[in-house]
Design a protein around this motif. Structure first.
Motif, PDB file in Angstrom:
ATOM      1  N   LEU A 148       0.861  -1.226   0.078  1.00  0.00           N
ATOM      2  CA  LEU A 148      -0.076   0.132  -0.218  1.00  0.00           C
ATOM      3  C   LEU A 148       0.981   1.201  -0.084  1.00  0.00           C
ATOM      4  CD1 LEU A 148      -3.029  -0.595   2.459  1.00  0.00           C
ATOM      5  CD2 LEU A 148      -3.214  -0.237   0.014  1.00  0.00           C
ATOM      6  N   ALA A 149       2.102   1.284   0.903  1.00  0.00           N
ATOM      7  CA  ALA A 149       2.794   2.481   0.892  1.00  0.00           C
ATOM      8  C   ALA A 149       3.565   2.615  -0.343  1.00  0.00           C
ATOM      9  CB  ALA A 149       3.701   2.242   2.027  1.00  0.00           C
ATOM     10  N   LEU A 150       4.151   1.541  -1.026  1.00  0.00           N
ATOM     11  CA  LEU A 150       4.888   1.484  -2.202  1.00  0.00           C
ATOM     12  C   LEU A 150       3.959   2.167  -3.410  1.00  0.00           C
ATOM     13  CD1 LEU A 150       7.829   1.072  -3.193  1.00  0.00           C
ATOM     14  CD2 LEU A 150       6.824  -1.076  -3.888  1.00  0.00           C
ATOM     15  N   TYR A 151       2.965   1.628  -3.388  1.00  0.00           N
ATOM     16  CA  TYR A 151       2.093   1.828  -4.683  1.00  0.00           C
ATOM     17  C   TYR A 151       1.215   3.357  -4.502  1.00  0.00           C
ATOM     18  CZ  TYR A 151       2.071  -2.943  -6.069  1.00  0.00           C
ATOM     19  OH  TYR A 151       2.543  -4.334  -6.486  1.00  0.00           O
ATOM     20  N   GLY A 152       0.989   3.591  -3.047  1.00  0.00           N
ATOM     21  CA  GLY A 152       0.519   5.032  -2.861  1.00  0.00           C
ATOM     22  C   GLY A 152       1.569   5.872  -3.157  1.00  0.00           C
ATOM     23  N   PHE A 153       2.739   5.837  -2.675  1.00  0.00           N
ATOM     24  CA  PHE A 153       3.826   6.758  -2.943  1.00  0.00           C
ATOM     25  C   PHE A 153       3.904   6.974  -4.533  1.00  0.00           C
ATOM     26  CE2 PHE A 153       8.330   8.343  -2.979  1.00  0.00           C
ATOM     27  CZ  PHE A 153       7.988   9.556  -2.168  1.00  0.00           C
ATOM     28  N   GLN A 154       4.153   5.700  -5.287  1.00  0.00           N
ATOM     29  CA  GLN A 154       4.153   6.233  -6.687  1.00  0.00           C
ATOM     30  C   GLN A 154       3.241   6.880  -7.262  1.00  0.00           C
ATOM     31  OE1 GLN A 154       4.949   2.793 -10.218  1.00  0.00           O
ATOM     32  NE2 GLN A 154       3.043   2.534  -9.373  1.00  0.00           N
ATOM     33  N   HIS A 155       1.821   6.849  -6.785  1.00  0.00           N
ATOM     34  CA  HIS A 155       0.734   7.891  -7.077  1.00  0.00           C
ATOM     35  C   HIS A 155       1.089   9.034  -6.870  1.00  0.00           C
ATOM     36  CE1 HIS A 155      -2.874   5.735  -8.914  1.00  0.00           C
ATOM     37  NE2 HIS A 155      -2.729   4.705  -8.427  1.00  0.00           N
ATOM     38  N   VAL A 156       1.525   9.304  -5.697  1.00  0.00           N
ATOM     39  CA  VAL A 156       2.205  10.703  -5.331  1.00  0.00           C
ATOM     40  C   VAL A 156       3.148  11.290  -6.109  1.00  0.00           C
ATOM     41  CG1 VAL A 156       3.223  12.222  -3.378  1.00  0.00           C
ATOM     42  CG2 VAL A 156       1.454  10.505  -2.913  1.00  0.00           C
ATOM     43  N   LEU A 157       4.228  10.459  -6.569  1.00  0.00           N
ATOM     44  CA  LEU A 157       5.146  10.716  -7.353  1.00  0.00           C
ATOM     45  C   LEU A 157       4.488  11.220  -8.768  1.00  0.00           C
ATOM     46  CD1 LEU A 157       8.358   8.780  -6.547  1.00  0.00           C
ATOM     47  CD2 LEU A 157       7.768  11.029  -5.837  1.00  0.00           C
ATOM     48  N   ALA A 158       3.773  10.360  -9.284  1.00  0.00           N
ATOM     49  CA  ALA A 158       3.135  10.499 -10.689  1.00  0.00           C
ATOM     50  C   ALA A 158       2.525  11.674 -10.797  1.00  0.00           C
ATOM     51  CB  ALA A 158       2.357   9.162 -11.071  1.00  0.00           C
ATOM     52  N   PHE A 159       1.499  12.091  -9.463  1.00  0.00           N
ATOM     53  CA  PHE A 159       0.660  13.052  -9.426  1.00  0.00           C
ATOM     54  C   PHE A 159       1.251  14.555  -9.380  1.00  0.00           C
ATOM     55  CE2 PHE A 159      -1.352  15.197  -5.728  1.00  0.00           C
ATOM     56  CZ  PHE A 159      -2.304  15.791  -6.209  1.00  0.00           C
ATOM     57  N   TYR A 160       2.430  14.573  -8.578  1.00  0.00           N
ATOM     58  CA  TYR A 160       2.982  15.615  -7.771  1.00  0.00           C
ATOM     59  C   TYR A 160       3.141  16.854  -8.679  1.00  0.00           C
ATOM     60  CZ  TYR A 160       5.920  18.554  -4.565  1.00  0.00           C
ATOM     61  OH  TYR A 160       6.419  19.441  -3.951  1.00  0.00           O
TER      62      TYR A 160
END
Length: 494
Positions: A28-40
Motif C-alpha cells: 500500500l505504501a509503495l504503490y501509494g507513494f508511486q501515485h504521489v510521485l506521478a501526481f506531484y
C-alpha cells in the motif's frame, strides 16, 4: 496474492472485487507513494502558475503548495474511501483542475493581484464547490436527465482531449520546464528519454511487480542519475521548515463577487464532465460497474473537496486523469492504494522538507514519466470511444471537431491574447474547456439526449439511500480480460 475483503459501507457488506482489496501495508505504501510521485508535478503546477501570475512572495507560494497537497490528500481519501454517499469508492486521485487556471488568473488580476486577489478567488471557489455538491444530490430522474448529456461519445472524447492537452505539459517538463533559462537543453531530453526507456524496459520485462512500480522506479532512477551528474539539487531541503500547518482562511476572509462566481461555476461544469469521464474510464480499467449513482458520489466528492479547498487556501478539485493512466499501466486496482496516497499527501502538506525532496526531481525526469502517463490517459479515452459506433458519421464528427477545438488555444494563442476581451479569454482559453463544450454541444445537435436503453451503465438510475441501484442495460467489462476469464464476479454497488 491473498485478498482481504474490505467493508464497502457501514452495513457490513463486503466484496472480493479487486478494487476493494486491502493490500499489505508495505505494498500500500509503495504503490501509494508511486501515485504521489506521478501526481506531484500536476498537483503543484497550478498553485505555482497562479501564485506567480498574482505576484505572490516565495513564502506565500510555498504556503499555497503545502495547502494544495494537504487538501489533495483529504479529497483523495474522501473520493476513494467514501463517506456515506460521498465518494466514488474507486482508485481516483483528486487534484486541482487545470481548467480553472486561466479563469483564476483573470479573477485575480481583476482584483489587483496579491493576497487580496486570493480572497476573491476563494469566495468563488467555495460557492462553486457548494453548488456542485448540491447538484449531485438532485432527485434520481433529474440527475439521470443531466447524465444523458454524457454518453460514451462525450466522455470518451473528453478523456482523449485531456490526454492530448496534457501531453504538452509532459513534453515541456521533458525540455526542462517552460520558462527555465535552459529550456530545450538536450540534457533535459536525455534525462526524459532515459527515464522513459527505463520505464518501458520494466514494462517489457513483464514481471507484474516491476511493472506495477515502473513509474516510481523510473522517477527514482532518473533522479539518482541526475544527482550523480550534478543536476538534481537538494539544497532547498535544508532551508525549508520541518512543520507547516495549513489553517483555514490563512490569507483572510473570502470575498464573494458575482462575476468570479459565474466564471467558477462554468469551470465546475467542465470539471463535472472530466470527473464523469474519469470515473467511467477507471471503472473500465478496474472492471467495476459504474452507474450514475457512482458518478453522483464522485461529483459530490468533487464539490465537497472544492468547497474545502476554498476554506483551506487551495483551488477547485477534480478526479485526476494522470493517475487514471497510472492505474491502467500498473494494473493495481485497489482503491486503498489511493487512500494511502492521500495519507502521503497530507504528510507532505504538513512537512515542507519532505515536499522539497519530492520537488527536487528534475524536470526532465518528471517529463519522461509524465509523457508516458499522459499518453495512457489519451488511450483510456480512445478505449471508451471504442464502444461508440464511429462508422456513424454523426459520432465521428463529434469526436473529430471536438479534438480540433481542443487544440485551438495551443495552436493559435494570439486569438485569445490579442483578439478577445479579457473576460471571454479567461473563459475560453483552455483546450479542455473548448473540447468538452464542443463535445456536449455537437452531440446534442447530431444525436440529441442519449436514450436510457442505449448507453447501459452511463444511464443507470441512482437509487435512494439504502436501496440497490437499477441494473444497467449492459455491464462494463474489464479492459484487461473478461470477467469469466478472470474468475471474478462484479461486486455489488457500494
Amino acid at each position: 496474492m491473498a485478498r482481504v475483503a474490505a467493508r464497502l459501507s457501514a452495513n457490513g457488506e463486503q466484496s472480493s472485487h479487486p478494487v476493494d482489496e486491502v493490500l499489505p501495508v508495505p505494498k500500500l505504501a509503495l504503490y501509494g507513494f508511486q501515485h504521489v510521485l506521478a501526481f506531484y508535478a500536476g498537483a503543484v503546477i497550478v498553485p505555482i502558475i497562479v501564485g506567480n501570475a498574482l505576484k505572490l512572495s516565495p513564502e506565500q507560494l510555498v504556503y499555497l503548495i503545502n495547502a494544495d497537497l494537504f487538501t489533495c490528500g483529504i479529497a483523495s481519501i474522501i473520493q476513494a474511501w467514501g463517506i456515506g454517499r460521498i465518494g466514488a469508492r474507486l482508485p481516483l486521485i483528486q487534484g486541482v483542475t487545470f481548467t480553472a487556471v486561466s479563469p483564476m488568473i483573470a479573477i485575480g488580476l481583476g482584483a489587483g493581484g496579491g493576497t487580496a486577489a486570493l480572497l476573491v478567488i476563494y469566495g468563488a471557489v467555495i460557492t462553486a464547490g457548494i453548488a456542485t455538491f448540491a447538484f449531485a444530490w438532485l432527485p434520481a430522474k433529474a440527475f439521470r436527465t443531466v447524465m444523458r448529456l454524457f454518453p460514451p461519445v462525450v466522455t470518451g472524447t473528453v478523456i482523449t482531449v485531456l490526454g492530448i492537452v496534457l501531453l504538452p505539459v509532459g513534453l515541456n517538463d521533458a525540455a526542462g520546464g517552460l520558462g527555465s533559462p535552459d529550456f530545450g537543453d538536450p540534457k533535459h531530453f536525455a534525462y526524459a528519454g532515459g527515464t522513459m526507456l527505463f520505464i518501458l524496459v520494466l514494462m517489457k520485462i513483464g514481471k507484474p511487480f516491476l511493472s506495477s512500480i515502473s513509474i516510481l522506479l523510473g522517477l527514482v532512477g532518473g533522479t539518482a542519475v541526475a544527482f550523480l551528474l550534478g543536476d538534481a539539487k537538494f539544497g532547498d531541503v535544508g532551508m525549508s521548515d520541518w512543520i507547516g500547518v495549513t489553517t483555514p482562511f490563512h490569507f483572510g476572509v473570502p470575498k464573494f463577487e458575482w462575476f468570479p462566481i459565474v466564471l467558477m461555476l462554468i469551470v465546475m461544469l467542465i470539471t463535472m464532465v472530466e470527473t464523469t469521464g474519469d470515473t467511467y474510464a477507471v471503472g473500465d480499467i478496474v472492471g467495476k460497474e459504474v452507474d450514475s449513482e457512482t458518478v453522483a458520489r464522485a461529483l459530490r466528492a468533487d464539490g465537497a473537496a472544492t468547497a474545502l479547498g476554498g476554506v483551506l487556501n487551495s483551488f477547485p478539485y477534480v478526479a485526476f486523469a494522470e493517475n487514471v493512466g497510472l492505474v491502467r499501466m500498473t494494473k493495481v486496482k485497489s482503491r486503498f492504494v489511493v487512500v494511502a496516497a492521500g495519507v502521503f499527501m497530507i504528510i507532505l502538506g504538513l512537512l515542507p522538507k519532505a515536499a522539497a525532496i519530492v520537488a527536487a526531481v528534475p524536470h526532465g525526469v518528471l517529463g519522461g514519466a509524465a509523457t508516458v502517463m499522459f499518453g495512457m490517459v489519451a488511450l483510456a479515452g480512445i478505449q471508451t470511444l471504442a464502444k461508440v459506433d464511429l462508422k456513424e458519421e454523426k459520432n465521428a464528427l463529434v469526436v473529430g471537431v471536438s479534438l480540433a477545438f481542443a487544440l485551438l488555444p495551443a495552436t493559435v494563442p494570439v486569438l485569445f491574447t490579442k483578439h478577445m476581451n479579457q473576460d471571454l479569454s479567461s473563459l475560453l482559453n483552455s483546450g479542455v474547456t473548448l473540447g468538452a463544450t464542443a463535445a456536449i454541444v455537437l452531440n446534442l445537435v447530431f444525436n440529441g439526449l442519449a436514450k436510457d436503453d442505449a448507453h447501459g451503465p452511463a444511464l443507470a438510475i441512482p437509487a435512494p439511500a439504502g436501496e440497490p441501484a437499477e441494473a444497467p442495460a449492459a455491464a462494463t467489462a474489464s479492459l484487461d480480460k473478461p470477467a469469466a476469464e478472470a474468475g471474478e464476479s462484479a461486486a455489488p454497488a457500494s
